[in-house]
Enzyme design. Structure first.
Site, PDB file in Angstrom:
ATOM      1  N   GLY A  14      -0.271   4.166   9.795  1.00 20.44           N
ATOM      2  CA  GLY A  14       0.566   4.473   8.541  1.00 20.44           C
ATOM      3  C   GLY A  14       1.291   5.915   8.369  1.00 20.44           C
ATOM      4  O   GLY A  14       1.555   6.565   7.200  1.00 20.44           O
ATOM      5  N   SER A  16       4.733   6.664   8.600  1.00 22.44           N
ATOM      6  CA  SER A  16       5.811   6.049   8.480  1.00 22.44           C
ATOM      7  C   SER A  16       5.604   6.834   6.874  1.00 22.44           C
ATOM      8  O   SER A  16       7.334   6.502   6.364  1.00 22.44           O
ATOM      9  CB  SER A  16       6.670   5.118   7.805  1.00 22.44           C
ATOM     10  OG  SER A  16       5.565   4.045   7.591  1.00 22.44           O
ATOM     11  N   VAL A  62      -2.798  -2.907  10.955  1.00 12.29           N
ATOM     12  CA  VAL A  62      -4.097  -2.604  11.520  1.00 12.29           C
ATOM     13  C   VAL A  62      -5.017  -2.943  11.358  1.00 12.29           C
ATOM     14  O   VAL A  62      -5.849  -3.044  11.604  1.00 12.29           O
ATOM     15  CB  VAL A  62      -3.895  -0.920  10.990  1.00 12.29           C
ATOM     16  CG1 VAL A  62      -2.951  -0.357  11.335  1.00 12.29           C
ATOM     17  CG2 VAL A  62      -3.829  -1.165   9.252  1.00 12.29           C
ATOM     18  N   ASN A  88      -5.701   5.917   9.619  1.00  8.31           N
ATOM     19  CA  ASN A  88      -4.697   6.196   8.040  1.00  8.31           C
ATOM     20  C   ASN A  88      -3.988   5.593   7.183  1.00  8.31           C
ATOM     21  O   ASN A  88      -4.238   5.318   6.085  1.00  8.31           O
ATOM     22  CB  ASN A  88      -4.152   7.618   8.244  1.00  8.31           C
ATOM     23  CG  ASN A  88      -3.448   7.815   6.872  1.00  8.31           C
ATOM     24  OD1 ASN A  88      -3.728   8.488   5.856  1.00  8.31           O
ATOM     25  ND2 ASN A  88      -1.267   7.929   6.734  1.00  8.31           N
ATOM     26  N   SER A 140     -11.842   8.159   0.567  1.00  8.64           N
ATOM     27  CA  SER A 140     -10.833   9.493  -0.419  1.00  8.64           C
ATOM     28  C   SER A 140     -11.813   9.754  -1.130  1.00  8.64           C
ATOM     29  O   SER A 140     -13.006   8.968  -1.537  1.00  8.64           O
ATOM     30  CB  SER A 140      -9.823   7.440  -1.334  1.00  8.64           C
ATOM     31  OG  SER A 140      -9.128   8.090  -2.221  1.00  8.64           O
ATOM     32  N   TYR A 154     -10.131  -1.903  -3.168  1.00  6.55           N
ATOM     33  CA  TYR A 154      -9.600  -0.151  -2.573  1.00  6.55           C
ATOM     34  C   TYR A 154     -11.007   1.152  -2.210  1.00  6.55           C
ATOM     35  O   TYR A 154     -11.807   1.254  -1.636  1.00  6.55           O
ATOM     36  CB  TYR A 154      -8.766   0.086  -3.578  1.00  6.55           C
ATOM     37  CG  TYR A 154      -8.273   1.909  -2.878  1.00  6.55           C
ATOM     38  CD1 TYR A 154      -7.581   2.247  -1.845  1.00  6.55           C
ATOM     39  CD2 TYR A 154      -8.934   2.958  -3.956  1.00  6.55           C
ATOM     40  CE1 TYR A 154      -7.545   3.532  -1.340  1.00  6.55           C
ATOM     41  CE2 TYR A 154      -8.327   4.459  -2.755  1.00  6.55           C
ATOM     42  CZ  TYR A 154      -7.892   4.427  -1.997  1.00  6.55           C
ATOM     43  OH  TYR A 154      -7.345   5.542  -1.108  1.00  6.55           O
ATOM     44  N   ALA A 156     -14.102   0.465  -2.625  1.00 10.10           N
ATOM     45  CA  ALA A 156     -15.473  -0.194  -1.946  1.00 10.10           C
ATOM     46  C   ALA A 156     -14.654   0.245  -0.539  1.00 10.10           C
ATOM     47  O   ALA A 156     -15.630   0.239   0.467  1.00 10.10           O
ATOM     48  CB  ALA A 156     -15.782  -1.766  -2.264  1.00 10.10           C
ATOM     49  N   LYS A 158     -13.237   1.732   0.453  1.00  8.96           N
ATOM     50  CA  LYS A 158     -13.012   3.579   1.179  1.00  8.96           C
ATOM     51  C   LYS A 158     -14.623   4.051   1.294  1.00  8.96           C
ATOM     52  O   LYS A 158     -14.460   4.711   2.237  1.00  8.96           O
ATOM     53  CB  LYS A 158     -12.159   4.309   0.090  1.00  8.96           C
ATOM     54  CG  LYS A 158     -11.049   3.957  -0.176  1.00  8.96           C
ATOM     55  CD  LYS A 158     -10.459   4.656   1.248  1.00  8.96           C
ATOM     56  CE  LYS A 158      -8.778   3.798   2.257  1.00  8.96           C
ATOM     57  NZ  LYS A 158      -8.300   4.267   3.110  1.00  8.96           N
ATOM     58  N   ILE A 187      -2.790  12.499  -4.048  1.00 13.60           N
ATOM     59  CA  ILE A 187      -1.615  13.168  -3.274  1.00 13.60           C
ATOM     60  C   ILE A 187      -0.100  12.856  -3.554  1.00 13.60           C
ATOM     61  O   ILE A 187       0.024  11.636  -3.603  1.00 13.60           O
ATOM     62  CB  ILE A 187      -2.510  12.891  -1.569  1.00 13.60           C
ATOM     63  CG1 ILE A 187      -3.659  13.808  -1.220  1.00 13.60           C
ATOM     64  CG2 ILE A 187      -1.456  14.010  -0.409  1.00 13.60           C
ATOM     65  CD1 ILE A 187      -3.583  15.028  -1.336  1.00 13.60           C
TER      66      ILE A 187
HETATM   67  P1  NAP Z   1       1.899   5.193   1.494  1.00 13.19           P
HETATM   68  O1  NAP Z   1       2.488   6.419   0.874  1.00 13.19           O
HETATM   69  O2  NAP Z   1       1.893   3.467   0.824  1.00 13.19           O
HETATM   70  O3  NAP Z   1       2.058   4.866   2.850  1.00 13.19           O
HETATM   71  C1  NAP Z   1       1.285   4.025   3.520  1.00 13.19           C
HETATM   72  C2  NAP Z   1       1.535   3.775   4.935  1.00 13.19           C
HETATM   73  O4  NAP Z   1       0.212   2.317   6.034  1.00 13.19           O
HETATM   74  C3  NAP Z   1       2.426   3.635   5.166  1.00 13.19           C
HETATM   75  O5  NAP Z   1       3.514   3.752   6.731  1.00 13.19           O
HETATM   76  C4  NAP Z   1       2.659   1.846   5.486  1.00 13.19           C
HETATM   77  O6  NAP Z   1       3.892   1.318   6.296  1.00 13.19           O
HETATM   78  C5  NAP Z   1       1.184   1.698   6.621  1.00 13.19           C
HETATM   79  N1  NAP Z   1      -0.008   0.493   6.319  1.00 13.19           N
HETATM   80  C6  NAP Z   1      -0.245  -0.353   5.181  1.00 13.19           C
HETATM   81  N2  NAP Z   1      -0.616  -1.531   5.784  1.00 13.19           N
HETATM   82  C7  NAP Z   1      -0.324  -1.024   6.926  1.00 13.19           C
HETATM   83  C8  NAP Z   1      -0.810  -2.059   7.949  1.00 13.19           C
HETATM   84  N3  NAP Z   1      -1.877  -3.336   7.520  1.00 13.19           N
HETATM   85  N4  NAP Z   1      -0.657  -2.184   9.222  1.00 13.19           N
HETATM   86  C9  NAP Z   1       0.130  -1.181   9.491  1.00 13.19           C
HETATM   87  N5  NAP Z   1       0.470   0.126   8.602  1.00 13.19           N
HETATM   88  C10 NAP Z   1       0.139   0.029   7.034  1.00 13.19           C
HETATM   89  O7  NAP Z   1       0.576   5.800   1.180  1.00 13.19           O
HETATM   90  P2  NAP Z   1      -0.409   7.349   1.321  1.00 13.19           P
HETATM   91  O8  NAP Z   1      -0.818   8.004  -0.125  1.00 13.19           O
HETATM   92  O9  NAP Z   1      -0.151   7.662   1.875  1.00 13.19           O
HETATM   93  O10 NAP Z   1      -1.733   6.714   1.407  1.00 13.19           O
HETATM   94  C11 NAP Z   1      -1.972   7.437   3.123  1.00 13.19           C
HETATM   95  C12 NAP Z   1      -4.340   7.221   2.882  1.00 13.19           C
HETATM   96  O11 NAP Z   1      -4.306   8.094   2.439  1.00 13.19           O
HETATM   97  C13 NAP Z   1      -4.734   5.269   2.713  1.00 13.19           C
HETATM   98  O12 NAP Z   1      -5.650   5.361   3.285  1.00 13.19           O
HETATM   99  C14 NAP Z   1      -4.877   5.817   1.461  1.00 13.19           C
HETATM  100  O13 NAP Z   1      -5.793   4.398   0.615  1.00 13.19           O
HETATM  101  C15 NAP Z   1      -5.204   6.816   1.486  1.00 13.19           C
HETATM  102  N6  NAP Z   1      -5.634   8.145   0.117  1.00 13.19           N
HETATM  103  C16 NAP Z   1      -4.460   8.170  -0.886  1.00 13.19           C
HETATM  104  C17 NAP Z   1      -4.357   9.345  -1.493  1.00 13.19           C
HETATM  105  C18 NAP Z   1      -3.309   9.192  -2.369  1.00 13.19           C
HETATM  106  O14 NAP Z   1      -3.118   9.997  -2.975  1.00 13.19           O
HETATM  107  N7  NAP Z   1      -2.213   8.960  -1.885  1.00 13.19           N
HETATM  108  C19 NAP Z   1      -5.584   9.450  -2.187  1.00 13.19           C
HETATM  109  C20 NAP Z   1      -6.734   9.537  -1.087  1.00 13.19           C
HETATM  110  C21 NAP Z   1      -5.963   8.581  -0.348  1.00 13.19           C
HETATM  111  P3  NAP Z   1       4.062  -0.361   6.352  1.00 13.19           P
HETATM  112  O15 NAP Z   1       3.472  -0.412   4.728  1.00 13.19           O
HETATM  113  O16 NAP Z   1       5.881  -0.489   7.000  1.00 13.19           O
HETATM  114  O17 NAP Z   1       3.124  -0.998   7.559  1.00 13.19           O
END
Ligand code: NAP
Length: 256
Positions: A14, A16, A62, A88, A140, A154, A156, A158, A187
């Site tokens: 993740g 990118s 993934v 991630n 999370s 989601y 469940a 995490k 975030i």
């Molecule tokens: P994001 O901005 O939507 O980015 C998600 C990343 O994961 C992208 O690079 C996406 O690229 C990749 N991804 C999604 N599905 C995938 C798959 N099947 N295979 C490979 N790559 C995949 O999300 P984020 O907010 O940064 O969240 C990242 C992590 O942090 C997640 O696990 C999320 O649960 C956790 N988190 C986020 C927050 C928050 O506030 N943002 C809070 C708590 C936890 P592609 O779509 O190109 O595959």
């Protein structure tokens, strides 16, 4: 000051976008060799070009074993081995239980939870070869600590990551490898932006530090777990949320 991770070989799934990109930037800035992995190649190419440092990419889903194994083996070959896996990648579609198709539940579990198992499994031969390793999961607060309508699957997934973590820590100790999890609050990422400005404003108001987190806040926590200094910590998790889970009530936050 932590011992340098310069030259260490790192994978960030993740990577990118969002938090993954932040983790990759923090590690690359410290001189690590970093492979970012995701499904969309154009986004990966762009991120790899924009993050300064020794950064390459691997296209990978993934949730798919063959895809994860090929990406991990490719990254280890390109970077001369593997030291650190930051698992991630995740997805957070928001659908209430009453409206949720079972396929959506399965999809979120595959992307968020099955992926943790697949990433760890694919790294084991490389950590065994190196005689050491580090895994950092992105979990999370949602699920393990809090709830939010629309995120039953989601949450469940995490919480499931933390259940996986405990036994994985025991099994990975055999390979001199630690595994720990970062539990972000809200975030500021592309994924979160998609939830709309009203969501972002409401969330910021409910956080004692009065702001959403930056992706580097999570990258720095991951860097600590990956450091030599954290070598005796395994099977643990740390909340990085600006104090979001602390207030007991709306009144408590208004008192500040
Ligand atoms: P994001 O901005 O939507 O980015 C998600 C990343 O994961 C992208 O690079 C996406 O690229 C990749 N991804 C999604 N599905 C995938 C798959 N099947 N295979 C490979 N790559 C995949 O999300 P984020 O907010 O940064 O969240 C990242 C992590 O942090 C997640 O696990 C999320 O649960 C956790 N988190 C986020 C927050 C928050 O506030 N943002 C809070 C708590 C936890 P592609 O779509 O190109 O595959």
């Amino acid at each position: 000051m932590l011992t340098s991770i310069e030259g260490k070989s790192v994978i960030v799934t993740g990577g990118s976008k969002g938090i993954g990109r932040g983790i990759a930037s923090v590690f690359a800035a410290q001189g690590a060799k970093v492979t970012i992995a995701a499904r969309n190649e154009a986004d990966l190419q762009k991120a790899a070009a924009e993050i300064s440092g020794d950064v390459r990419y691997g296209v990978c889903d993934v949730s798919d074993w063959d895809s994860v194994k090929a990406m991990v083996d490719g990254a280890a070959e390109a970077q001369g081995g593997l030291d650190i896996m930051c698992a991630n990648a995740g997805a957070f579609p928001q659908t209430k239980i009453v409206d949720m198709d079972p396929a959506e539940w399965d999809g979120v579990m595959a992307t968020n939870l099955r992926s943790s198992f697949l990433c760890v499994k694919a790294c084991i031969p490389h950590f065994e070869k190196a005689g050491k390793g580090r895994v950092v999961l992105t979990s999370s607060i949602t699920g393990p600590v809090t709830g939010f309508p629309g995120w039953s699957h989601y949450g469940a997934s995490k919480a499931g990551q933390l259940g996986f973590l405990k036994t994985a820590a025991m099994e990975l100790s055999r390979y001199n490898t630690t595994i720990n999890a970062v539990m972000p609050g809200n975030i500021y990422t592309e994924g979160l932006q998609d939830l709309g400005q009203e969501y972002l404003d409401t969330m910021a108001a409910s956080i004692p530090l009065k702001r959403l987190g930056a992706v580097e806040d999570i990258g720095n926590a991951a860097l600590f777990f990956a450091s030599d200094e954290a070598g005796y910590i395994t099977g643990q998790q740390i909340v990085v949320d600006g104090g979001q889970i602390i207030p007991e009530s709306l009144e408590a936050i208004e008192e500040i």
